[in-house]
Design a protein around this motif. Structure first.
Motif, PDB file in Angstrom:
ATOM      1  N   THR A 115     -41.076 -65.575   9.327  1.00 53.38           N
ATOM      2  CA  THR A 115     -41.502 -66.266  11.084  1.00 53.38           C
ATOM      3  C   THR A 115     -41.861 -67.830  10.687  1.00 53.38           C
ATOM      4  OG1 THR A 115     -43.906 -65.336  10.284  1.00 53.38           O
ATOM      5  CG2 THR A 115     -42.389 -64.073  11.564  1.00 53.38           C
ATOM      6  N   ALA A 116     -42.731 -68.183  11.589  1.00 52.54           N
ATOM      7  CA  ALA A 116     -43.179 -69.643  11.491  1.00 52.54           C
ATOM      8  C   ALA A 116     -43.738 -69.414  10.672  1.00 52.54           C
ATOM      9  CB  ALA A 116     -43.135 -70.312  12.878  1.00 52.54           C
ATOM     10  N   ALA A 117     -44.703 -68.881  10.213  1.00 54.29           N
ATOM     11  CA  ALA A 117     -46.130 -68.472   9.909  1.00 54.29           C
ATOM     12  C   ALA A 117     -45.665 -68.403   7.773  1.00 54.29           C
ATOM     13  CB  ALA A 117     -46.999 -67.778  10.163  1.00 54.29           C
ATOM     14  N   PRO A 143     -30.666 -67.028  12.162  1.00 57.25           N
ATOM     15  CA  PRO A 143     -32.731 -67.980  12.243  1.00 57.25           C
ATOM     16  C   PRO A 143     -33.799 -66.842  10.910  1.00 57.25           C
ATOM     17  CG  PRO A 143     -31.453 -67.817  14.122  1.00 57.25           C
ATOM     18  CD  PRO A 143     -30.223 -66.879  13.476  1.00 57.25           C
ATOM     19  N   GLY A 144     -33.724 -67.824  10.843  1.00 55.77           N
ATOM     20  CA  GLY A 144     -35.220 -67.072  10.044  1.00 55.77           C
ATOM     21  C   GLY A 144     -35.273 -66.672   8.432  1.00 55.77           C
ATOM     22  N   MET A 145     -33.891 -66.550   7.866  1.00 59.16           N
ATOM     23  CA  MET A 145     -33.137 -65.984   6.839  1.00 59.16           C
ATOM     24  C   MET A 145     -33.265 -67.396   5.713  1.00 59.16           C
ATOM     25  SD  MET A 145     -30.097 -63.815   6.966  1.00 59.16           S
ATOM     26  CE  MET A 145     -29.671 -62.264   7.640  1.00 59.16           C
ATOM     27  N   CYS A 146     -33.593 -67.215   4.844  1.00 56.40           N
ATOM     28  CA  CYS A 146     -34.243 -68.131   3.768  1.00 56.40           C
ATOM     29  C   CYS A 146     -33.691 -67.974   2.438  1.00 56.40           C
ATOM     30  CB  CYS A 146     -35.837 -68.165   3.427  1.00 56.40           C
ATOM     31  SG  CYS A 146     -36.713 -68.509   4.726  1.00 56.40           S
ATOM     32  N   PHE A 147     -32.848 -68.795   1.756  1.00 59.69           N
ATOM     33  CA  PHE A 147     -32.064 -68.618   0.561  1.00 59.69           C
ATOM     34  C   PHE A 147     -32.704 -70.118  -0.163  1.00 59.69           C
ATOM     35  CE2 PHE A 147     -29.612 -66.839   4.260  1.00 59.69           C
ATOM     36  CZ  PHE A 147     -29.404 -65.460   4.340  1.00 59.69           C
TER      37      PHE A 147
END
Length: 410
Positions: free
Chosen positions: A181-183, A364-368
């Protein structure tokens, strides 16, 4: 007697003192405005998990102590032989199962509305889990197990509920945790900002003759002063940089040799992971060439990371570029012997990875992490690592990659 200093002729006494007790007066906390994950967001996570359970035909999910327990409940608890876990049912309130004498401590960090059921030292905690499932009329439905849960808990539940259908909870837990999420992204950005600031402070303080431990101590001290909790500071010098996780051989900073730093911290439970490689003194033509190729490899991965693209194709793109430049092929050395990147969030390494064969589409929202290093055994290695998160329009950096071996920090 200053015998310790005498054994390190390349590093002056003043340099040793600076490494052991650095002057941090120029640094201040960067994290005071960050917002911890609150009750409303945790409740939304439970609701999302329950929606995914319904979609996947799962009646309940069992999650042992660890980052996933924190993620859903706020409960921070170390694993031991005594089980503390949460059972999230497909409907209704979750249940925390914990030893009787730990209940007050558990309630201190409990961040959602939940039932709490305790077990005594002479009782079977999985019997308590089974009792909750029976009470909720879920004992006959598939029970999802979070992937890091230990065997004794899974086996104990199978014995407490004979005939139970045990399944993977990955569609539920991964389905929630992979999409930040944005948070969450804001906290990862804060952690990255701290790490970059700590790098900028540490870089000019590296001196000839320093050990990896001394450099790491500087980096960790700066990280703490800036408001982060250090997670790791891997420092590889010279030939040791040719091996992704280093060497046990003694290492010192020397003129003309590579310094590879891989460091990260945590802010409000979310992590950073940034690597930089530079040369102490003047870089050789070969060092510059390899560094530039790694920088291009990073850019290749970033360009390939588009919404809907299977994660493994990012790794494929990098390997095609490196093979065209004479490395590999595949995972062979000299070349890229590890995956291009890993998922990141509350854990430094999370599913899924940017690795060959991974079919999960980027969303969208996945982080790598993006870290396609090149390693030349017997010589040196270069790794540049910056993390990014996926947006609706493509990837966005948490930290901007450097543009030159001579300027490793923007």
């Amino acid at each position: 007697m200053m015998t310790g200093a005498a054994t390190l002729p390349l590093l002056g006494v003043a340099g040793i003192a600076r490494a052991a007790d650095p002057d941090l007066s120029a640094l201040s906390d960067m994290t005071s405005a960050t917002q911890a994950i609150g009750a409303a967001e945790r409740a939304a996570r439970v609701a999302q998990a329950q929606a995914l359970m319904k979609a996947n035909g799962i009646g309940a999910v069992l999650i042992e102590s660890g980052s996933s327990l924190i993620y859903f409940t706020g409960v921070r608890w170390s694993r031991s032989e005594r089980l503390t876990a949460v059972v999230i049912p497909v409907e209704g309130l979750p249940c925390i199962v914990t030893p009787f004498f730990e209940e007050p401590s558990i309630r201190e960090s409990l961040g959602i509305e939940a039932d709490v059921r305790v077990w005594q030292e002479d009782q079977n905690p999985l019997g308590v889990v089974a009792g909750f499932l029976r009470d909720r009329k879920l004992a006959g439905r598939p029970i999802g197990i979070e992937e890091t849960t230990r065997y004794f808990a899974v086996d104990g539940l199978a014995h407490a509920l004979p005939g139970a259908t045990i399944v993977s909870a990955n569609p539920v837990v991964r389905g929630c945790r992979m999409i930040k999420t944005a948070a969450e992204i804001a906290l990862m950005q804060a952690a990255t900002d701290v790490t970059i600031a700590a790098y900028r402070w540490t870089y000019p303080r590296i001196e000839r003759g320093m050990t990896p431990q001394q450099i790491g101590a500087l980096m960790n001290a700066a990280t703490r002063k800036l408001g982060g909790s250090p997670e790791f500071a891997l420092i590889l010098l010279g030939e040791a940089a040719a091996y992704p996780h280093g060497s046990g051989k003694p290492q010192l900073v020397r003129d003309g040799e590579v310094v590879l730093m891989d460091c990260g911290c945590t802010v409000q439970g979310y992590q950073s992971d940034v690597s930089r490689t530079f040369v102490f003194g003047t870089a050789s033509a070969e060092q510059r060439k390899v560094w530039d190729q790694v920088r291009a490899g990073q850019a290749t991965a970033f360009a390939a990371a588009q919404v809907g693209t299977p994660a493994g194709q990012v790794d494929d793109a990098v390997r095609r570029y490196y093979t065209a430049n004479g490395y590999g092929p595949d995972y062979q050395l000299p070349g890229l012997s590890h995956r291009t990147g890993h998922g990141i969030g509350m854990d430094g390494h999370e599913p899924v990875n940017l690795v060959r064969g991974e079919k999960t589409p980027l969303a969208p929202g996945m982080c790598f992490s993006n870290e396609p290093g090149l390693y030349l055994p017997g010589k040196f290695g270069v790794r540049l690592e910056d993390c990014f998160h996926m947006t609706a329009t493509g990837p966005k950096w948490f930290s901007l990659p450097p543009t030159s071996i001579d300027k490793p920090f923007r």
